[in-house]
Design a protein around this motif. Structure first.
Motif, PDB file in Angstrom:
ATOM      1  N   HIS A 350      56.077  12.489 -19.340  1.00 34.66           N
ATOM      2  CA  HIS A 350      54.730  13.218 -18.866  1.00 34.66           C
ATOM      3  C   HIS A 350      53.816  12.118 -19.457  1.00 34.66           C
ATOM      4  CE1 HIS A 350      57.545  16.558 -17.997  1.00 34.66           C
ATOM      5  NE2 HIS A 350      58.282  15.570 -18.112  1.00 34.66           N
ATOM      6  N   TYR A 351      52.610  12.072 -18.534  1.00 34.70           N
ATOM      7  CA  TYR A 351      51.305  11.499 -18.803  1.00 34.70           C
ATOM      8  C   TYR A 351      50.218  12.735 -18.599  1.00 34.70           C
ATOM      9  CZ  TYR A 351      47.866   9.103 -19.961  1.00 34.70           C
ATOM     10  OH  TYR A 351      46.046   7.840 -20.247  1.00 34.70           O
ATOM     11  N   THR A 352      49.577  12.728 -18.941  1.00 28.80           N
ATOM     12  CA  THR A 352      48.018  13.919 -18.830  1.00 28.80           C
ATOM     13  C   THR A 352      46.718  13.296 -19.510  1.00 28.80           C
ATOM     14  OG1 THR A 352      49.117  15.854 -18.841  1.00 28.80           O
ATOM     15  CG2 THR A 352      46.795  15.854 -19.028  1.00 28.80           C
ATOM     16  N   TYR A 353      45.874  12.461 -18.076  1.00 26.54           N
ATOM     17  CA  TYR A 353      44.657  12.014 -18.606  1.00 26.54           C
ATOM     18  C   TYR A 353      44.190  12.210 -19.619  1.00 26.54           C
ATOM     19  CZ  TYR A 353      45.058   8.114 -15.423  1.00 26.54           C
ATOM     20  OH  TYR A 353      45.138   7.261 -14.736  1.00 26.54           O
ATOM     21  N   ASP A 357      43.446  18.850 -17.564  1.00 27.84           N
ATOM     22  CA  ASP A 357      43.999  19.411 -17.672  1.00 27.84           C
ATOM     23  C   ASP A 357      44.969  19.063 -17.262  1.00 27.84           C
ATOM     24  OD1 ASP A 357      43.751  20.626 -19.966  1.00 27.84           O
ATOM     25  OD2 ASP A 357      41.698  21.989 -18.562  1.00 27.84           O
ATOM     26  N   LYS A 358      44.862  18.081 -15.819  1.00 31.39           N
ATOM     27  CA  LYS A 358      46.022  18.008 -14.718  1.00 31.39           C
ATOM     28  C   LYS A 358      46.778  16.768 -15.076  1.00 31.39           C
ATOM     29  CE  LYS A 358      45.830  15.830  -9.812  1.00 31.39           C
ATOM     30  NZ  LYS A 358      44.973  15.168  -9.275  1.00 31.39           N
ATOM     31  N   GLU A 359      47.999  17.027 -14.949  1.00 30.13           N
ATOM     32  CA  GLU A 359      49.358  15.758 -15.394  1.00 30.13           C
ATOM     33  C   GLU A 359      49.624  14.900 -14.205  1.00 30.13           C
ATOM     34  OE1 GLU A 359      52.723  16.771 -18.152  1.00 30.13           O
ATOM     35  OE2 GLU A 359      53.683  17.150 -15.972  1.00 30.13           O
ATOM     36  N   HIS A 362      54.753  13.562 -13.569  1.00 29.94           N
ATOM     37  CA  HIS A 362      55.928  14.921 -14.690  1.00 29.94           C
ATOM     38  C   HIS A 362      57.291  14.243 -14.343  1.00 29.94           C
ATOM     39  CE1 HIS A 362      52.016  17.035 -12.743  1.00 29.94           C
ATOM     40  NE2 HIS A 362      52.643  16.648 -11.151  1.00 29.94           N
ATOM     41  N   THR A 386      49.169   4.605 -12.775  1.00 26.51           N
ATOM     42  CA  THR A 386      48.920   5.176 -13.581  1.00 26.51           C
ATOM     43  C   THR A 386      49.882   4.741 -14.328  1.00 26.51           C
ATOM     44  OG1 THR A 386      47.563   6.642 -13.342  1.00 26.51           O
ATOM     45  CG2 THR A 386      48.867   7.093 -15.584  1.00 26.51           C
ATOM     46  N   ASP A 398      52.822  11.183 -22.965  1.00 28.02           N
ATOM     47  CA  ASP A 398      52.763  12.204 -23.437  1.00 28.02           C
ATOM     48  C   ASP A 398      53.732  12.557 -24.302  1.00 28.02           C
ATOM     49  OD1 ASP A 398      49.657  12.076 -22.941  1.00 28.02           O
ATOM     50  OD2 ASP A 398      50.243  13.350 -21.927  1.00 28.02           O
ATOM     51  N   SER A 399      55.241  12.214 -23.239  1.00 29.27           N
ATOM     52  CA  SER A 399      56.448  12.787 -23.813  1.00 29.27           C
ATOM     53  C   SER A 399      57.015  11.842 -23.157  1.00 29.27           C
ATOM     54  CB  SER A 399      56.591  14.336 -23.777  1.00 29.27           C
ATOM     55  OG  SER A 399      57.066  13.763 -22.344  1.00 29.27           O
ATOM     56  N   GLY A 554      52.983  13.843  -8.964  1.00 27.49           N
ATOM     57  CA  GLY A 554      53.333  13.092 -10.401  1.00 27.49           C
ATOM     58  C   GLY A 554      55.129  12.905  -9.882  1.00 27.49           C
TER      59      GLY A 554
END
Length: 582
Positions: A350-353, A357-359, A362, A386, A398-399, A554
């Protein structure tokens, strides 16, 4: 008091500038010693001159009473500019050595976090760090810290020297010069420092408002408010002018106060000399002028301290900006050595800039096996680039995890270049020779190796026809060559580097279909046996890949070999036909 003086608070929490004080402490001590010696020679010159003038007014009992001061006057007169010159060389050498290493650490820090700048920092902050802020740090040393240390050294010499002759006079000079060195500069910082900060804020606001208003001047004119625009600007300009006048008025009073205090020190020295030497015979009265005149050359060591202290309010912002960056620690990661086969594994990524708030991604799960050719397709914004940054370790998920042979890719640091190479949309060629551009892949490559990779990418005959062969200049950004030739030269660098994994980030964008297919064929042929990750937006040459994934919102929307997707996915067949113009 530290909380009231911003620069002290900034230096207290600083982790960029302070380490250099220890690293170059020997040169710093030498520079301060030479700075003190410069003013000591100036004071000695005036001391001997004062004694000589006074003594020459009376008939000397012995020629040595005049001859020795003459020699000392000449000696101090020669040593003062000589020591001053050496002091300038040493102090500037110290500062430039320091800022050279400082810039290197700054650039390394910016490079390590380069992919996040657009989301974490404003462009103006980055440009400020690379230009004004480094100059401010340089001035912080040359114009503030260094002069203060020299002044403190002279302060100690004056107080200790006079205290040895007269403890009471030494104590008095401790108080008087304490006002000059500490009280007046602190007063300047506390009073004018806040005004200076406010003035800077007003200048920034005036610039921003003026820029916005000029850009929209047509709206002001069309709305019939042209005169209002002028009044608004004049009002802000007048307010800025008034603040500037208040600051200059304070500076005049501050400088006047400094001169009065310094005059007090000189008058005190004359009065002390009269009581100390005037009661004795005429020989000792000559020392009165000597001691009084010796103090005059030192005024330049103390006169700039209030202004230098006040300027530290400007340097404070530079220090704060630096310390908001990632740490300047030199990358000191343990060496990572991997052996084939090389396998990349993505688990629930998972990655969000940052600051959004936009992932973007996913829960991606993917395995890229050794020697596999993988195509990553998707629309703009689907997360392809990305994902490429995550694969190279430029970003951290992010995770979830992304590993190369079990080691997280973000742990490799610069060592990732030993395993990953990349060719992007616009391969950059530097304004130097073809040979130098190719040797970016391998600095030790021989000319034979360069010709070999040029032959493999189909450019050997073209380079042979150039005026100077490998020594031919490529021109800025490689404009001498076509798009396809630049991509082939980039591939030649990759072949020299010989990494096991190659990432192609839409390398054929902007090429005509024939050139594109020729470049793709060259890539596939020359990169045979390597793990190939190809990010693309259409399907030309896709049949040469082992596995294809489609990213959408995503997530992996489709996955499989080109043959499997043709048989099972209606959308894939439609995209393939559309890409072929059928």
């Amino acid at each position: 008091m530290i909380n009231r003086i911003p620069i002290l608070k900034a230096l207290k929490n600083d982790r960029w500038v302070r380490p250099f004080l220890k690293r170059y402490k020997k040169t710093l001590i030498l520079a301060i010693f030479l700075g003190i010696l410069t003013f000591f020679c100036g004071g000695g010159l005036m001391f001997c001159a004062g004694y000589l003038i006074s003594r020459s007014a009376a008939r000397p009992e012995n020629i040595l009473l005049v001859y020795v001061p003459i020699v000392l006057t000449r000696a101090f007169g020669v040593f003062r500019p000589a020591v001053r010159y050496v002091e300038r060389l040493v102090s500037h050498n110290w500062v430039f050595r320091m800022t050279s290493k400082f810039r290197q650490q700054l650039y390394d820090s910016l490079e390590r976090d380069a992919t996040n700048f657009n989301s974490k920092y404003q462009l103006g902050d980055i440009l400020g760090l690379l230009s004004d802020d480094v100059s401010h740090i340089q001035n912080l040393y040359l114009r503030s810290i260094f002069p203060m240390m020299v002044a403190w050294g002279l302060y100690a010499i004056i107080v200790i020297g006079l205290g040895w002759l007269s403890p009471l006079m030494g104590l008095w000079m401790l108080v008087v010069f304490g006002l000059i060195i500490f009280a007046i500069p602190i007063w300047s910082v506390l009073v004018n420092g806040a005004r200076q900060t406010y003035e800077k804020q007003m200048q920034d606001k005036l610039y921003a408002d003026l820029t916005d208003n000029v850009m929209g001047v047509n709206d002001w004119v069309l709305s019939g408010r042209g005169s209002a625009f002028l009044k608004l600007h004049v009002k802000d300009q007048q307010e800025l002018f008034e603040v500037d006048q208040v600051m200059k008025k304070f500076e005049r009073w501050r400088d006047y106060t400094f001169q009065l205090v310094y005059l007090l020190a000189i008058v005190s020295l004359i009065i002390w000399g009269m009581f100390r030497f005037g009661q004795k015979d005429t020989y000792y009265t000559n020392w009165i002028a000597a001691f009084a005149l010796a103090l005059f050359p030192t005024v330049s060591a103390f006169a700039g301290l209030p202004a230098a202290a006040q300027e530290t309010n400007i340097y404070k912002n530079s220090l704060n900006r630096l310390n908001n960056l990632p740490g300047p620690e030199v990358e000191n990661k343990k060496a990572i050595t991997l052996k084939a086969p090389y396998e990349i594994d993505l688990k629930d990524v998972h990655y969000t800039y940052p600051k959004t708030d936009k992932e973007i991604l996913h829960g991606l799960n993917l395995t890229i096996k050794n020697g596999e050719k993988l195509a990553i397709l998707g629309r703009s914004g689907a997360g392809k680039s990305t994902l490429a940054s995550l694969l190279r370790g430029d970003r951290t998920p992010d995770s979830g995890s992304i590993t190369l042979n079990g080691i997280s890719t973000d742990q490799f640091g610069n060592q990732i270049a030993n395993y990953f190479s990349i060719i992007n949309q616009n391969p950059y060629l530097f304004n130097t020779t073809i040979g130098n551009n190719l040797r970016l892949g391998n600095e030790d490559a021989t000319d034979d190796q360069l010709w070999d990779v040029l032959r493999r990418v189909g450019l050997d005959q073209m380079v042979e026809k150039l005026p100077q062969g490998l020594e031919t200049e490529v021109d800025e950004a490689g404009l001498r060559f076509s798009g396809g030739e630049r991509h082939r030269l980039a591939l030649a660098r990759i072949l020299l580097k010989d990494t096991p994994i190659v990432l192609l980030d839409e390398p054929t964008v902007g090429l005509d279909p024939i050139t594109e297919q020729a470049v793709i064929d060259t890539f596939m042929t020359q990169l045979k046996g390597k793990t190939l990750i190809w990010i693309t937006h259409h399907l030309q040459g896709i049949d040469q890949m082992d596995q294809v994934i489609f990213l959408e919102d995503g997530k992996i929307y489709m996955q499989g070999s080109p043959k499997e997707l043709w048989q099972t996915e209606q959308r894939y067949r439609e995209l393939k036909r559309a890409d072929q113009g059928l």
